[in-house]
Design an enzyme around this catalytic site. Structure first.
Site, PDB file in Angstrom:
ATOM      1  N   ALA A  14       0.794  -1.233   0.000  1.00 54.69           N
ATOM      2  CA  ALA A  14       0.000   0.000   0.000  1.00 54.69           C
ATOM      3  C   ALA A  14       0.825   1.282   0.000  1.00 54.69           C
ATOM      4  CB  ALA A  14      -0.940   0.002   1.205  1.00 54.69           C
ATOM      5  N   CYS A  15       2.166   1.196  -0.025  1.00 54.14           N
ATOM      6  CA  CYS A  15       2.907   2.468   0.040  1.00 54.14           C
ATOM      7  C   CYS A  15       2.642   3.292  -1.223  1.00 54.14           C
ATOM      8  CB  CYS A  15       4.393   2.250   0.314  1.00 54.14           C
ATOM      9  SG  CYS A  15       5.316   1.346  -0.907  1.00 54.14           S
ATOM     10  N   GLN A  16       2.635   4.619  -1.027  1.00 52.67           N
ATOM     11  CA  GLN A  16       2.062   5.500  -2.052  1.00 52.67           C
ATOM     12  C   GLN A  16       3.012   5.829  -3.199  1.00 52.67           C
ATOM     13  OE1 GLN A  16       0.737   8.812   0.339  1.00 52.67           O
ATOM     14  NE2 GLN A  16      -0.766   7.534   1.389  1.00 52.67           N
TER      15      GLN A  16
END
Ligand code: GRE
Length: 336
Positions: A248-250
């Protein structure tokens, strides 16, 4: 080059001579010389700095340091003692020395409070922590700082607007016994240090620490603890496989390196490796350092001074990036 800044430079507490001898026995060929040099935060160091064109040194407490102490009360007491000692060294030579705070990392709020004390009372320039904190009844547990419980700490780091240096320590407990005990010569700079720090830093990336604290600045040494050489592969797997599976890191790994992560030359004086890092990361995220007294001023500085880099790139990495990142005061040859 005159007026270089160096920022992975270790000292110890003279009263912990025995622990220094133990560590020196693992890593220093001449243990007496090492023990003498690491205990000095005055004349010996200043003489090397003068001889080799280092204008300013940011001092930090040696590994494994407070991260080796699993009793939280003892760890906190040692951190405070070390910081008070470092403050006296800086006060004696404010135009030559700065310091990183030493922190017990058992409790995020306590670590944040000690960092705040060091920055606001002593003018320290950030914190340097030796990888995971040993914890638990027999020191076998490891505390990582990449989970939500540490947000209060990272919030303080960014509020104070100071960088955080993630430095290696030695593997301990079950991890040591299972992975390294039968491969003891790989402990330290040959492999285990980079293994530990790269796991921890990439944990911070993938667990979203930099997304929740987008202004956070983290420094790693040794030309990036192997990560730069894997950037293409990490990027490929994060973007093409892991994100479709739920990571989920952006941002991309390259964007975190551009926005949040710095590397230093500490203990890694290879021209082709530096050139590779400059190609991948650019000169704006690289900082000169030595790794004294584990490495020598002459190995680091002779290499650096002879490097055929463009003048502005050399000034950036040797001095100007550090001046801006740490908002350094005037120091010897700071305008040379
Ligand atoms: C360090 O930077 O702390 C270090 C050691 C032991 C060997 C090499 C080294 O603690 O760079």
């Amino acid at each position: 080059m005159l007026g270089k800044v160096a920022l992975e430079e270790a000292f110890n507490l003279p009263r912990l001579h025995e622990k220094t001898r133990w560590w020196a026995g693992l890593f220093a060929v001449d243990a007496d010389k090492h023990a003498t040099e690491i205990a000095d935060v005055g004349d010996i160091r200043l003489q090397y700095m003068d001889q080799h064109g280092v204008g300013y040194t940011i001092l930090s407490y040696t590994a494994p340091g407070v991260q080796d102490i699993w009793n939280p009360k003892e760890a906190q007491a040692l951190a405070v003692e070390v910081n008070d000692h470092a403050a006296r060294a800086v006060q004696a030579h404010p135009d030559r020395f700065g310091a990183f705070a030493t922190l017990s990392m058992h409790d995020p709020a306590e670590a944040a409070a000690e960092l705040r004390r060091c920055v606001t009372e002593y003018g320290f320039l950030g914190a340097l922590v030796n990888d995971t904190q040993r914890a638990g009844p027999d020191g076998d547990d490891m505390i990582f700082y990449d989970g939500p419980a540490w947000d209060v700490f990272w919030q303080t780091v960014t509020d104070l607007d100071v960088p955080f240096y993630l430095h290696p320590r030695n593997p301990t407990g079950t991890i040591h016994d299972r992975l390294w005990a039968d491969r003891p010569w790989l402990i330290g700079p040959p492999l285990s240090f980079a293994h530990g720090v790269s796991l921890h830093l990439l944990g911070m990336v993938t667990n979203g620490v930099f997304d929740r604290h987008p202004r956070l600045q983290v420094v790693i040494g040794h030309l990036g603890e192997h990560i730069p050489f894997d950037l293409w592969r990490i990027n490929h797997w994060f973007e093409d496989v892991k994100k479709p599976l739920g990571l989920a890191c952006q941002k991309t790994i390259r964007e975190y390196f551009h926005d949040n992560i710095w590397i230093t030359t500490s203990g890694h004086f290879s021209t082709p490796t530096l050139e590779y890092c400059l190609t991948e990361l650019g000169p704006d995220r690289v900082l000169f350092s030595i790794d004294y007294p584990f490495e020598s001023f002459s190995d680091a500085c002779d290499w650096w001074d002879a490097l055929p880099l463009e003048d502005d790139v050399k000034r950036k990495i040797g001095r100007d990036n550090a001046k801006a990142l740490f908002k350094l005061p005037a120091f010897k040859d700071s305008e040379a």
